[in-house]
Design a protein around this motif. Structure first.
Motif, mmCIF file in Angstrom:
data_model
loop_
_atom_site.group_PDB
_atom_site.id
_atom_site.type_symbol
_atom_site.label_atom_id
_atom_site.label_comp_id
_atom_site.label_asym_id
_atom_site.label_seq_id
_atom_site.Cartn_x
_atom_site.Cartn_y
_atom_site.Cartn_z
ATOM 1 N N ASP A 1 0.835 -1.204 0.000
ATOM 2 C CA ASP A 1 0.000 0.000 0.000
ATOM 3 C C ASP A 1 0.867 1.250 0.000
ATOM 4 O OD1 ASP A 1 -2.477 -1.295 0.080
ATOM 5 O OD2 ASP A 1 -2.448 -1.428 2.267
ATOM 6 N N VAL A 2 1.805 1.306 0.934
ATOM 7 C CA VAL A 2 2.648 2.496 1.095
ATOM 8 C C VAL A 2 3.505 2.714 -0.158
ATOM 9 C CG1 VAL A 2 4.409 3.623 2.515
ATOM 10 C CG2 VAL A 2 2.663 2.212 3.598
ATOM 11 N N LYS A 3 3.994 1.634 -0.758
ATOM 12 C CA LYS A 3 4.785 1.765 -1.984
ATOM 13 C C LYS A 3 3.934 2.265 -3.144
ATOM 14 C CE LYS A 3 8.445 -1.587 -0.991
ATOM 15 N NZ LYS A 3 9.055 -2.892 -1.357
ATOM 16 N N GLN A 4 2.663 1.870 -3.173
ATOM 17 C CA GLN A 4 1.772 2.326 -4.246
ATOM 18 C C GLN A 4 1.527 3.827 -4.182
ATOM 19 O OE1 GLN A 4 -1.825 -0.001 -4.217
ATOM 20 N NE2 GLN A 4 -0.791 -1.873 -4.898
ATOM 21 N N TRP A 5 1.606 4.393 -2.977
ATOM 22 C CA TRP A 5 1.419 5.844 -2.853
ATOM 23 C C TRP A 5 2.467 6.597 -3.658
ATOM 24 C CZ3 TRP A 5 1.124 5.953 3.238
ATOM 25 C CH2 TRP A 5 0.013 5.206 3.650
ATOM 26 N N ALA A 6 3.632 5.984 -3.830
ATOM 27 C CA ALA A 6 4.719 6.646 -4.565
ATOM 28 C C ALA A 6 4.573 6.475 -6.077
ATOM 29 C CB ALA A 6 6.070 6.093 -4.112
ATOM 30 N N GLN A 7 3.620 5.648 -6.525
ATOM 31 C CA GLN A 7 3.455 5.407 -7.955
ATOM 32 C C GLN A 7 2.683 6.522 -8.642
ATOM 33 O OE1 GLN A 7 1.793 1.493 -8.476
ATOM 34 N NE2 GLN A 7 3.527 0.477 -7.487
ATOM 35 N N SER A 8 1.703 7.087 -7.944
ATOM 36 C CA SER A 8 0.945 8.202 -8.517
ATOM 37 C C SER A 8 0.218 8.952 -7.423
ATOM 38 C CB SER A 8 -0.059 7.708 -9.568
ATOM 39 O OG SER A 8 -1.177 7.112 -8.942
ATOM 40 N N PHE A 9 -0.073 10.207 -7.683
ATOM 41 C CA PHE A 9 -0.792 11.037 -6.731
ATOM 42 C C PHE A 9 -2.210 10.505 -6.529
ATOM 43 C CE2 PHE A 9 -2.609 15.448 -5.696
ATOM 44 C CZ PHE A 9 -2.216 15.352 -4.362
ATOM 45 N N ASP A 10 -2.821 9.977 -7.601
ATOM 46 C CA ASP A 10 -4.163 9.398 -7.502
ATOM 47 C C ASP A 10 -4.192 8.217 -6.534
ATOM 48 O OD1 ASP A 10 -5.648 11.100 -9.103
ATOM 49 O OD2 ASP A 10 -5.246 9.976 -10.933
ATOM 50 N N GLN A 11 -3.139 7.392 -6.602
ATOM 51 C CA GLN A 11 -3.057 6.235 -5.702
ATOM 52 C C GLN A 11 -3.019 6.698 -4.252
ATOM 53 O OE1 GLN A 11 -3.092 2.970 -6.210
ATOM 54 N NE2 GLN A 11 -2.091 2.419 -8.133
ATOM 55 N N LEU A 12 -2.296 7.767 -4.009
ATOM 56 C CA LEU A 12 -2.181 8.303 -2.652
ATOM 57 C C LEU A 12 -3.526 8.811 -2.141
ATOM 58 C CD1 LEU A 12 -0.344 9.257 -0.245
ATOM 59 C CD2 LEU A 12 -0.156 11.428 -1.460
ATOM 60 N N LEU A 13 -4.200 9.626 -2.957
ATOM 61 C CA LEU A 13 -5.459 10.232 -2.531
ATOM 62 C C LEU A 13 -6.601 9.225 -2.425
ATOM 63 C CD1 LEU A 13 -5.591 13.687 -4.387
ATOM 64 C CD2 LEU A 13 -4.828 13.171 -2.067
ATOM 65 N N SER A 14 -6.521 8.130 -3.162
ATOM 66 C CA SER A 14 -7.600 7.140 -3.134
ATOM 67 C C SER A 14 -7.500 6.235 -1.904
ATOM 68 C CB SER A 14 -7.582 6.288 -4.405
ATOM 69 O OG SER A 14 -6.404 5.505 -4.468
ATOM 70 N N HIS A 15 -6.388 6.311 -1.186
ATOM 71 C CA HIS A 15 -6.189 5.500 0.009
ATOM 72 C C HIS A 15 -6.393 6.384 1.235
ATOM 73 C CE1 HIS A 15 -4.334 2.846 2.934
ATOM 74 N NE2 HIS A 15 -4.269 1.908 2.013
ATOM 75 N N LYS A 16 -7.343 6.024 2.093
ATOM 76 C CA LYS A 16 -7.688 6.880 3.229
ATOM 77 C C LYS A 16 -6.495 7.140 4.143
ATOM 78 C CE LYS A 16 -12.625 6.083 3.416
ATOM 79 N NZ LYS A 16 -12.953 7.475 3.123
ATOM 80 N N TYR A 17 -5.711 6.108 4.414
ATOM 81 C CA TYR A 17 -4.547 6.263 5.279
ATOM 82 C C TYR A 17 -3.491 7.127 4.581
ATOM 83 C CZ TYR A 17 -0.966 4.634 8.626
ATOM 84 O OH TYR A 17 0.016 4.554 9.585
#
Length: 200
Positions: free
Chosen positions: A67-83
């Motif tokens: 999950d945390v690594k996916q946040w670094a893949q795109s800004f959308d991935q970050l914002l779509s994850h509540k944490y």
């Protein structure tokens, strides 16, 4: 489902609203580090004592290393994850610019409204809080965008704040987001996720 989301929202608000800085002469770098470390600690403590339920699987949830690594893949991935979104807000708060994510979130909530009365009320709240000159959480927008919003306040539509939201999104994606991914806060979250995975 609604209770689960409310739990996530209330916990996110609780830890992001803590430790406000009032002394402008203080060492900002030291304050930033202390702030985000305390907020991470609060969040993790909340997760262990009051587990956040995953909104789609209805089970106790904590972000994995993936999950945390996916946040670094795109800004959308970050914002779509509540944490991830909550962690990003902690980072913006440490840089004294959390109004950007708060405005973006308010716009997302606004687009979900269907009642004209509710839309008119929410539109005015957003305008007073983020748009008008010298608003308490004024965001950086050009005159034409601000003026267009002001003109549509009486008859707001789902797209009333779209142009402003896109500008703020772009600002966060191109400026704050890369700094977040390179920050000690993000690295600390990744380390903790990895440690949690190893222990489990």
């Amino acid at each position: 489902m609604r209770e689960n989301l409310a739990t996530v929202s209330s916990q996110s608000m609780a830890f992001t609203d803590s430790l406000k800085t009032t002394d402008p002469s203080a060492d900002k770098k030291g304050i930033k580090r202390k702030n985000w470390r305390n907020r991470i600690r609060f969040l993790l403590k909340s997760n262990s004592s009051q587990p956040i339920l995953h909104p789609t699987k209805n089970r106790s949830y904590r972000p994995t290393t993936d999950d945390v690594k996916q946040w670094a893949q795109s800004f959308d991935q970050l914002l779509s994850h509540k944490y991830g979104k909550a962690a990003f807000r902690i980072f913006l708060k440490s840089e004294f610019c959390e109004e950007n994510i708060e405005f973006w979130t308010a716009c997302e909530d606004f687009k979900m409204l269907t009642s004209h009365k509710a839309m008119a009320s929410k539109a005015n709240v957003i305008y007073e809080e983020f748009i008008k000159n010298e608003a308490p959480k004024e965001i950086n927008l050009d005159f034409h965008t601000k003026n267009a919003i002001a003109q549509n306040l009486r008859e707001p539509t789902a797209t009333s704040f779209l142009a402003a939201q896109r500008k703020v999104y772009s600002l966060m994606e191109n400026n704050a987001y890369p700094r977040f991914i390179d920050s000690e806060l993000y690295k600390e979250l990744l380390r903790r996720a990895e440690d949690s995975h190893i222990k489990s």
